[in-house]
Design a protein around this motif. Sequence first.
Motif, short mmCIF file in Angstrom:
data_model
loop_
_atom_site.label_atom_id
_atom_site.label_comp_id
_atom_site.label_asym_id
_atom_site.label_seq_id
_atom_site.Cartn_x
_atom_site.Cartn_y
_atom_site.Cartn_z
N LYS A 101 0.71 -1.05 0.07
CA LYS A 101 0.05 -0.05 -0.09
C LYS A 101 0.91 1.42 0.01
CE LYS A 101 -3.74 2.29 2.52
NZ LYS A 101 -4.69 2.18 3.82
N GLN A 102 1.94 1.27 0.99
CA GLN A 102 2.58 2.30 1.01
C GLN A 102 3.51 2.68 -0.35
OE1 GLN A 102 5.38 2.09 4.19
NE2 GLN A 102 6.65 3.92 3.29
N SER A 141 1.18 3.99 -3.11
CA SER A 141 1.09 5.39 -2.83
C SER A 141 2.25 6.29 -3.28
CB SER A 141 0.76 5.56 -1.25
OG SER A 141 0.42 6.98 -1.08
N HIS A 148 2.34 6.69 -6.86
CA HIS A 148 1.05 7.29 -7.37
C HIS A 148 0.26 6.16 -8.19
CE1 HIS A 148 2.62 10.96 -6.26
NE2 HIS A 148 3.66 10.93 -6.78
N LEU A 166 -2.12 3.95 -6.37
CA LEU A 166 -3.24 3.66 -5.88
C LEU A 166 -4.45 3.92 -6.68
CD1 LEU A 166 -2.67 4.81 -2.12
CD2 LEU A 166 -2.91 2.41 -3.02
N THR A 186 -7.89 5.33 -7.11
CA THR A 186 -8.68 6.34 -6.46
C THR A 186 -9.94 6.65 -7.25
OG1 THR A 186 -7.32 8.35 -6.96
CG2 THR A 186 -6.99 7.14 -4.80
#
Length: 283
Positions: A216-217, A220, A223, A225, A227
Amino acid sequence: MTSQPIGFLDSGVGGLTVVKEALKQLPNESIVFLGDQARLPYGPRPTEEVAHFVQQIAGFLLDQHIKALVLACNTATAAALPILQAKLSIPVVGVIDSGSQTAVRVSTGQHIGVIATEGTIKSHAYQRAISNLSPNASIEGLACPEFVTVVEADKYHDEQTNQLVADQLRYFKTHPVDTLILGCTHFPLLADSIQAAMGPDVTLVDSGVETVSVIKQLLSEQHLLNTDSEAEQPKFYTTGDIDGFTAIGKDWLQVPDLDVTHVPVEHLKQYGDLASKETSYEA
């Protein structure tokens, strides 16, 4: 590229414990998982053979246009993580470093145990990772291959399994630890039995949970992820029996339906060792 799925691989159904955590931490992400049940167990196999299998599976998952790859298998991580990280342009994460970091952090006395497959224990991967983080830590490793067998046979709820776990972990009565790493992604399905055998004062560390936090990190930071759109229904593949995989998957993931497809081992073999495989995909 952000809407592309994350790929997960394992030698069997154990990696579903990592998928379960991914569904919690990354609800917008689509997931593609392959369990290589036909060639289970990986633990007793030579490292080179496991690395070969893992690269074949990675090739298959790359054809699903994944944006990241999680080795949801400790034996696979020990055998192939550096190879895949060198060959692939997408993020590739294994379970060993994540679990080691958490164990060192939560251990009260740096007396850390690891239970895993034969392959993972013989690789000393956890021992090296923990020693690098905490040079004074004492580390006890124990191979528990029978735990994989009972999980794959869907017997992890059986009373006989509780006794098996207690018998296997009696080793730690004379080699006490304050923290125990579940160094195989099958083992969280036996967490209640393991905790009962170890006692309430021993902290269990689920490497898979920590691994999802790491991916997850990474997503993130890069860029990647998702959304902008909802996750697609997870897709599951197995080289083994669909019915057996589905039964365990429904029970562990607590979902009514699973999209499970059989992939013959012969199909995976066409991917070889990723030597000529395209390793980067555009969205």
